[in-house]
Design a protein around this motif. Structure first.
Motif, PDB file in Angstrom:
ATOM      1  N   LEU A 117       9.620  28.556 119.045  1.00 33.93           N
ATOM      2  CA  LEU A 117       9.557  29.514 118.114  1.00 33.93           C
ATOM      3  C   LEU A 117       8.557  28.985 116.709  1.00 33.93           C
ATOM      4  CD1 LEU A 117      10.448  32.089 117.135  1.00 33.93           C
ATOM      5  CD2 LEU A 117      12.472  31.244 116.071  1.00 33.93           C
ATOM      6  N   SER A 118       7.732  29.999 116.585  1.00 35.56           N
ATOM      7  CA  SER A 118       6.570  29.728 115.446  1.00 35.56           C
ATOM      8  C   SER A 118       6.886  31.038 114.379  1.00 35.56           C
ATOM      9  CB  SER A 118       5.322  29.671 115.983  1.00 35.56           C
ATOM     10  OG  SER A 118       4.764  30.728 116.315  1.00 35.56           O
ATOM     11  N   LYS A 119       6.270  30.784 113.271  1.00 36.38           N
ATOM     12  CA  LYS A 119       6.101  31.951 112.277  1.00 36.38           C
ATOM     13  C   LYS A 119       5.415  32.997 112.522  1.00 36.38           C
ATOM     14  CE  LYS A 119       5.965  28.811 108.285  1.00 36.38           C
ATOM     15  NZ  LYS A 119       5.545  28.227 106.935  1.00 36.38           N
ATOM     16  N   ALA A 120       4.516  32.908 113.628  1.00 36.94           N
ATOM     17  CA  ALA A 120       3.708  34.036 114.029  1.00 36.94           C
ATOM     18  C   ALA A 120       4.679  34.800 115.116  1.00 36.94           C
ATOM     19  CB  ALA A 120       2.546  33.605 114.875  1.00 36.94           C
ATOM     20  N   GLY A 121       5.598  34.063 115.830  1.00 36.47           N
ATOM     21  CA  GLY A 121       6.566  34.456 116.841  1.00 36.47           C
ATOM     22  C   GLY A 121       7.494  35.221 116.055  1.00 36.47           C
ATOM     23  N   GLU A 122       7.981  35.050 114.869  1.00 35.80           N
ATOM     24  CA  GLU A 122       8.923  35.654 114.100  1.00 35.80           C
ATOM     25  C   GLU A 122       8.739  36.933 113.836  1.00 35.80           C
ATOM     26  OE1 GLU A 122       9.938  32.983 111.067  1.00 35.80           O
ATOM     27  OE2 GLU A 122      11.093  31.455 112.323  1.00 35.80           O
ATOM     28  N   LYS A 123       7.548  37.206 113.623  1.00 38.19           N
ATOM     29  CA  LYS A 123       6.884  38.426 113.170  1.00 38.19           C
ATOM     30  C   LYS A 123       6.599  39.505 114.428  1.00 38.19           C
ATOM     31  CE  LYS A 123       4.078  36.385 109.229  1.00 38.19           C
ATOM     32  NZ  LYS A 123       3.077  36.135 108.737  1.00 38.19           N
ATOM     33  N   LEU A 124       6.981  39.003 115.640  1.00 40.54           N
ATOM     34  CA  LEU A 124       6.518  39.986 116.580  1.00 40.54           C
ATOM     35  C   LEU A 124       7.971  40.749 116.801  1.00 40.54           C
ATOM     36  CD1 LEU A 124       5.406  37.289 119.360  1.00 40.54           C
ATOM     37  CD2 LEU A 124       4.018  39.252 118.148  1.00 40.54           C
ATOM     38  N   PRO A 125       7.641  42.121 117.546  1.00 40.75           N
ATOM     39  CA  PRO A 125       8.781  42.915 117.621  1.00 40.75           C
ATOM     40  C   PRO A 125       9.799  42.698 118.686  1.00 40.75           C
ATOM     41  CG  PRO A 125       6.891  43.680 118.850  1.00 40.75           C
ATOM     42  CD  PRO A 125       6.349  42.714 118.092  1.00 40.75           C
ATOM     43  N   LEU A 126      11.321  42.634 118.519  1.00 44.52           N
ATOM     44  CA  LEU A 126      12.311  42.343 119.006  1.00 44.52           C
ATOM     45  C   LEU A 126      12.590  43.416 120.204  1.00 44.52           C
ATOM     46  CD1 LEU A 126      14.302  40.000 119.710  1.00 44.52           C
ATOM     47  CD2 LEU A 126      15.922  41.111 118.003  1.00 44.52           C
ATOM     48  N   ILE A 127      12.459  42.935 121.624  1.00 38.76           N
ATOM     49  CA  ILE A 127      13.170  43.874 122.593  1.00 38.76           C
ATOM     50  C   ILE A 127      14.425  43.100 123.183  1.00 38.76           C
ATOM     51  CG2 ILE A 127      12.705  44.865 124.891  1.00 38.76           C
ATOM     52  CD1 ILE A 127       9.711  44.742 124.091  1.00 38.76           C
ATOM     53  N   ARG A 128      15.395  44.187 122.883  1.00 40.98           N
ATOM     54  CA  ARG A 128      16.798  43.911 123.566  1.00 40.98           C
ATOM     55  C   ARG A 128      16.837  44.098 125.021  1.00 40.98           C
ATOM     56  NH1 ARG A 128      17.609  45.338 118.385  1.00 40.98           N
ATOM     57  NH2 ARG A 128      18.897  43.750 117.041  1.00 40.98           N
ATOM     58  N   LEU A 129      17.106  42.899 125.914  1.00 42.02           N
ATOM     59  CA  LEU A 129      17.060  43.423 127.503  1.00 42.02           C
ATOM     60  C   LEU A 129      18.600  43.340 127.968  1.00 42.02           C
ATOM     61  CD1 LEU A 129      15.284  44.029 129.857  1.00 42.02           C
ATOM     62  CD2 LEU A 129      15.254  41.547 130.218  1.00 42.02           C
ATOM     63  N   VAL A 130      18.778  44.544 128.693  1.00 46.09           N
ATOM     64  CA  VAL A 130      20.141  44.677 129.042  1.00 46.09           C
ATOM     65  C   VAL A 130      19.816  45.195 130.461  1.00 46.09           C
ATOM     66  CG1 VAL A 130      21.510  45.066 127.100  1.00 46.09           C
ATOM     67  CG2 VAL A 130      20.630  47.005 128.067  1.00 46.09           C
ATOM     68  N   ASP A 131      21.047  45.403 131.214  1.00 43.28           N
ATOM     69  CA  ASP A 131      21.047  45.909 132.621  1.00 43.28           C
ATOM     70  C   ASP A 131      20.223  45.196 133.572  1.00 43.28           C
ATOM     71  OD1 ASP A 131      21.909  47.579 134.535  1.00 43.28           O
ATOM     72  OD2 ASP A 131      20.202  49.036 134.069  1.00 43.28           O
ATOM     73  N   TRP A 132      20.143  43.817 133.332  1.00 42.45           N
ATOM     74  CA  TRP A 132      19.122  43.220 134.123  1.00 42.45           C
ATOM     75  C   TRP A 132      19.708  42.519 135.691  1.00 42.45           C
ATOM     76  CZ3 TRP A 132      21.340  37.933 133.912  1.00 42.45           C
ATOM     77  CH2 TRP A 132      21.998  37.943 132.568  1.00 42.45           C
ATOM     78  N   GLY A 133      20.975  42.738 135.866  1.00 47.71           N
ATOM     79  CA  GLY A 133      21.674  42.198 137.039  1.00 47.71           C
ATOM     80  C   GLY A 133      21.400  40.592 137.229  1.00 47.71           C
ATOM     81  N   VAL A 134      20.251  39.935 137.333  1.00 43.27           N
ATOM     82  CA  VAL A 134      20.286  38.581 137.790  1.00 43.27           C
ATOM     83  C   VAL A 134      19.298  38.075 136.657  1.00 43.27           C
ATOM     84  CG1 VAL A 134      19.373  36.977 139.221  1.00 43.27           C
ATOM     85  CG2 VAL A 134      20.145  39.041 140.168  1.00 43.27           C
ATOM     86  N   ARG A 135      20.150  36.916 136.124  1.00 38.45           N
ATOM     87  CA  ARG A 135      19.289  36.027 134.965  1.00 38.45           C
ATOM     88  C   ARG A 135      17.982  35.582 135.372  1.00 38.45           C
ATOM     89  NH1 ARG A 135      19.405  34.803 129.484  1.00 38.45           N
ATOM     90  NH2 ARG A 135      17.817  33.296 129.291  1.00 38.45           N
ATOM     91  N   PRO A 136      16.960  36.091 134.621  1.00 35.08           N
ATOM     92  CA  PRO A 136      15.614  35.868 135.227  1.00 35.08           C
ATOM     93  C   PRO A 136      15.122  34.639 134.541  1.00 35.08           C
ATOM     94  CG  PRO A 136      15.511  36.985 132.932  1.00 35.08           C
ATOM     95  CD  PRO A 136      16.816  37.191 133.610  1.00 35.08           C
ATOM     96  N   THR A 137      14.143  33.989 135.283  1.00 31.90           N
ATOM     97  CA  THR A 137      13.692  32.799 135.295  1.00 31.90           C
ATOM     98  C   THR A 137      12.224  32.769 134.592  1.00 31.90           C
ATOM     99  OG1 THR A 137      12.859  32.706 137.221  1.00 31.90           O
ATOM    100  CG2 THR A 137      15.154  31.649 137.182  1.00 31.90           C
ATOM    101  N   GLU A 138      11.702  31.775 134.008  1.00 31.38           N
ATOM    102  CA  GLU A 138      10.459  31.700 133.417  1.00 31.38           C
ATOM    103  C   GLU A 138       9.180  32.056 134.302  1.00 31.38           C
ATOM    104  OE1 GLU A 138       7.737  29.328 130.158  1.00 31.38           O
ATOM    105  OE2 GLU A 138       9.593  28.176 131.262  1.00 31.38           O
ATOM    106  N   GLY A 139       8.560  33.235 133.997  1.00 29.30           N
ATOM    107  CA  GLY A 139       7.279  33.446 134.878  1.00 29.30           C
ATOM    108  C   GLY A 139       7.624  34.717 135.798  1.00 29.30           C
ATOM    109  N   ASP A 140       9.081  35.175 135.688  1.00 33.75           N
ATOM    110  CA  ASP A 140       9.372  36.322 136.221  1.00 33.75           C
ATOM    111  C   ASP A 140       8.623  37.473 135.374  1.00 33.75           C
ATOM    112  OD1 ASP A 140      10.443  34.993 138.244  1.00 33.75           O
ATOM    113  OD2 ASP A 140      12.563  35.581 137.330  1.00 33.75           O
TER     114      ASP A 140
END
Length: 304
Positions: free
Chosen positions: A191-214
């Motif tokens: 997490l960086s200062k630039a990352g804190e300014k990005l919009p936030l998306i809340r993700l629900v209804d995903w079924g299976v926990r995603p892994t990095e790269g999905d």
């Protein structure tokens, strides 16, 4: 038999005129000049023959040396272990790229002959190992190195993965956070200062926990969210405070400042949903809405 030459008797001698003497001197000079010219021409022709022979000999020697060097070069290219890959220099544009992981992926290429290794093969291997690779440039650093320049897809938004049952945040590591790239791939990065300014998306209804790269969301889905936010801001003057994406239902909710949510889906065209919302505002004051405005249904607008 010829008789020996003798001088003419003096009585037969004729007086030599001045013009005759001048003519004789001029001819004598011409003969002497011609004599030296002939001597010079003989030396010149002899020198030309020597130079031509020397030049021809040098050309043969140069040709022999060139062929020998060419054979040596071809031999080095084909058989010399000096051109085997022993190192790979990785240049990254994005800080989240793991160079050690790239080195591990490139390990099978070590020991291969650099000249016969196609760069597109290395590029294809890297792109197949990372889902968020935007561009790969592979070069050869002779005699034994590879240079790899990797650029990842830019981060589009922060991602908050919510528990589908409890609607609460799932755990994240302290120094890192979840992100989405502009192509919808799920990545974990510091997490960086630039990352804190990005919009936030809340993700629900995903079924299976995603892994990095999905690939969580398609680029069309993300573009649809951005276009809808821009339309609500420009046409209705709304300020978007948050976004919630329902993955399996293929819908998203945009949160306004007053705590009101506007529900959209990606099946119905955006223009049609915005038209229904405009018609809704003509008959219902937005101050009467307490919770949400549902634009997903084709024949009605539901609000609470």
């Amino acid at each position: 038999m010829l008789k020996p030459a003798r001088r003419l008797p003096k009585r037969y001698n004729r007086p030599v005129m001045r013009e005759t003497k001048r003519l004789l001197r001029r001819r004598h000079k011409q003969k002497r000049s011609q004599h030296w010219k002939e001597i010079f021409n003989r030396f010149r022709r002899r020198g030309q023959r020597v130079v031509k022979a020397w030049a021809k000999s040098c050309m043969w020697w140069l040709l022999t040396i060139f062929v020998a060097l060419l054979l040596l070069f071809v031999g080095l290219l084909l058989f010399s272990p000096l051109l085997e890959i022993r190192e790979a220099r990785v240049t990254r544009v994005n800080a989240r790229l793991d160079i050690e992981e790239v080195q591990r992926i490139l390990a099978p290429y070590f020991g291969r002959h650099l000249f016969f290794l196609p760069t597109y093969e290395v590029s294809r291997t890297i792109k197949g190992s990372f889902t968020d690779v935007k561009e790969v440039k592979v070069g050869k650093d002779y005699p034994f190195g590879l240079s790899v320049h990797i650029e990842l897809d830019p981060i589009y938004a922060r991602l908050a993965i919510l528990d589908p049952d409890e609607m609460g945040f799932t755990t994240q590591t302290g120094a890192t956070i979840d992100f989405l790239t502009d192509q919808g791939a799920y990545v974990i990065a510091p997490l960086s200062k630039a990352g804190e300014k990005l919009p936030l998306i809340r993700l629900v209804d995903w079924g299976v926990r995603p892994t990095e790269g999905d690939e969580m969301l398609s680029s069309d889905f993300l573009n649809r969210i951005s276009e809808t936010e821009r339309a609500l801001s420009e046409q209705f003057g709304h300020t978007i405070e948050g976004r919630t994406v329902f993955l399996r239902a293929q819908e998203f909710h945009l949160h306004l400042k007053r705590g009101i949510e506007i529900w959209f889906d990606i099946v119905t065209p955006m223009e049609e949903q915005l038209l229904k919302y405009r018609t809704f505002l003509r008959s219902i004051d937005l101050n009467e809405v307490e919770n949400y405005v549902d634009l997903r249904m084709s024949d009605r607008v539901v609000y609470k």
